[in-house]
Design a protein around this motif. Structure first.
Motif, short mmCIF file in Angstrom:
data_model
loop_
_atom_site.label_atom_id
_atom_site.label_comp_id
_atom_site.label_asym_id
_atom_site.label_seq_id
_atom_site.Cartn_x
_atom_site.Cartn_y
_atom_site.Cartn_z
N LEU A 56 4.50 4.75 -0.48
CA LEU A 56 4.53 5.07 -1.90
C LEU A 56 3.58 4.24 -2.75
O LEU A 56 3.04 4.75 -3.74
N LEU A 57 3.38 2.97 -2.38
CA LEU A 57 2.70 2.06 -3.28
C LEU A 57 1.33 1.56 -2.82
O LEU A 57 0.53 1.12 -3.64
N ALA A 58 1.07 1.59 -1.53
CA ALA A 58 -0.21 1.06 -1.05
C ALA A 58 -1.36 1.83 -1.70
O ALA A 58 -1.29 3.06 -1.87
N PRO A 59 -2.45 1.14 -2.09
CA PRO A 59 -3.57 1.80 -2.77
C PRO A 59 -4.25 2.86 -1.92
O PRO A 59 -4.89 3.77 -2.46
N TYR A 60 -4.12 2.79 -0.58
CA TYR A 60 -4.77 3.76 0.31
C TYR A 60 -3.82 4.88 0.73
O TYR A 60 -4.17 5.74 1.54
N SER A 61 -2.57 4.86 0.20
CA SER A 61 -1.64 5.97 0.47
C SER A 61 -1.38 6.71 -0.84
O SER A 61 -2.30 7.09 -1.52
N LEU A 62 -0.12 6.88 -1.22
CA LEU A 62 0.16 7.64 -2.45
C LEU A 62 -0.18 6.88 -3.72
O LEU A 62 -0.48 7.49 -4.74
N GLY A 63 -0.10 5.55 -3.68
CA GLY A 63 -0.47 4.75 -4.84
C GLY A 63 0.28 5.12 -6.10
O GLY A 63 -0.31 5.22 -7.18
#
Length: 408
Positions: free
Chosen positions: A347-354
């Motif tokens: 949910l939060l990683a910049p390279y995933s859903l962000g």
């Protein structure tokens, strides 16, 4: 019943704890405190730092920062450290009651803690640098080898050590008050001391994993001193404080007031700085940070005592849906903890859903996401409980520890 001797060592006489043997207070506490863990970790991921906090708070963010530094940051993991020590004694007691010799008891504890270290390494490498499982495993090995079979006289030492820690907090608090009364230099506006975490701001998963491989050992070493917190849990378990809360009501009340009182009071000065309501110079902010860290450990026994008292009150009537739901998650706290790390990555990683950037970031976003993820874990635990299933992480750890035994 005999004890099997195989190449992997002495096997336990019996398998893991059965549902009927569980005390309500530990499970209730673990389930509720996973919300505190979620709040702390979500903020850390959103702000890519430790502790995670909005650096320029306005409006609601001020109140969020105040609450985080008095009730959440450095105040959640001590609860699990206390419960971890408590669980070590409970596990050993169940094995001994089933007729296991000392070698078998020690064997199962060492095997379980060794696997926790492995769990921690995998968790940190794949998901989240701020892992505590590896540290729990290392501390558990030390406690098993050094303290498990000691007398009450030896275990009583931990209460004196905690008294010394309380004196330290009071001295630090006095120094902070003196620094505030002396006044800071004109224009002082030091930021809350924090540490940037590279893996939380990594541009892609591979870089994040490589960063975590370097961060995990350092993080694990820095939290190993919570052996003192774990030892207090062992002492409480030997007294069966949570199994017999009626007999220990006075102790629980005093611990709740003193523990949470010191934790909140010790975190308040830095919380006021984090909220932007108090402006100090760098040296005073550093002193406040030391006080905030030293006082955080007292939230462990404080929160545990609160849930012990709640469990005592609930036990006098039929537990309601809320209590049952929290207890269900508490029985599957390892799975709930790992689920949170998966959620932060997705949910939060910049390279995933962000999603933090999608919703504008900030403390409020972190809080809402933390609550949402925790509620999903509660719902999942309730579903598993209704179907008579344990958590997947608990199932695996028990299988590795006990082998092919009843693992429900």
């Amino acid at each position: 019943m005999t004890v099997d001797h195989v190449d992997r060592g002495v096997r336990p006489v019996r398998g893991p704890v059965r549902r009927a043997e569980r005390a309500l207070a530990p499970d209730l506490g673990r389930g509720a405190m996973l919300l505190i863990i979620a709040l702390a970790n979500a903020a850390g991921v959103v702000f890519a730092g430790e502790p995670g906090a909005e650096p320029s708070p306005h409006g609601v963010d001020r109140g969020v920062n105040l609450a985080m530094f008095t009730l959440v940051h450095a105040r959640g993991y001590p609860v699990f450290a206390v419960m971890f020590g408590y669980g070590l004694v409970q596990l050993a007691r169940r094995q001994a009651a089933a007729g296991a010799p000392r070698t078998a008891v020690r064997s199962v504890l060492l095997r379980r803690n060794a696997w926790l270290v492995v769990f921690g390494f995998v968790h940190a490498t794949l998901l989240y640098y701020g892992d505590f499982l590896g540290a729990y495993g290392l501390v558990g090995v030390v406690m098993t080898l050094v303290l498990l079979d000691r007398s009450d006289r030896v275990h009583r030492v931990v209460t004196w050590l905690w008294a010394l820690c309380a004196v330290e907090v009071l001295v630090l608090g006095t120094l902070v008050v003196r620094a505030l009364l002396s006044g800071s230099a004109p224009g002082s506006d030091a930021a809350v001391p924090s540490r940037h975490v590279d893996s939380l701001a990594a541009p892609d998963y591979l870089h994040g994993m490589l960063d975590r491989l370097g961060e995990w050992p350092t993080h694990t070493m820095t939290v190993l001193p919570f052996i003192l917190i774990t030892w207090l849990g062992m002492w409480a378990a030997r007294k069966q404080v949570l199994e017999d809360p009626v007999r220990h009501q006075r102790l629980l009340r005093r611990t709740a007031v003193a523990g949470l009182g010191l934790a909140v009071a010790g975190g308040l000065p830095l919380a006021l700085v984090a909220a932007g309501w108090l402006h100090v110079d760098a040296s005073t902010a550093s002193l406040m940070s030391t006080l905030y860290g030293a006082s955080g450990m007292f939230a462990g026994p404080g929160y545990v005592a609160v849930f012990g008292l709640i469990a005592l009150r609930v036990s006098r009537a039929t537990p309601g849906p809320l209590v049952k739901s929290l207890a269900a998650l508490g029985q599957r706290s390892l799975s709930g903890y790992l689920f949170q790390s998966v959620a932060w990555l997705v949910l939060l990683a910049p390279y995933s859903l962000g999603l933090a950037d999608t919703f504008g970031g900030g403390s409020v976003t972190a809080v809402l996401l933390a609550v949402a993820v925790w509620l999903v874990s509660v719902a999942g635990a309730v579903w598993l409980d209704r179907h008579g299933r344990t958590g997947p992480a608990e199932w695996l750890l028990r299988r590795l520890t006990y082998g092919r035994r009843d693992n429900r």
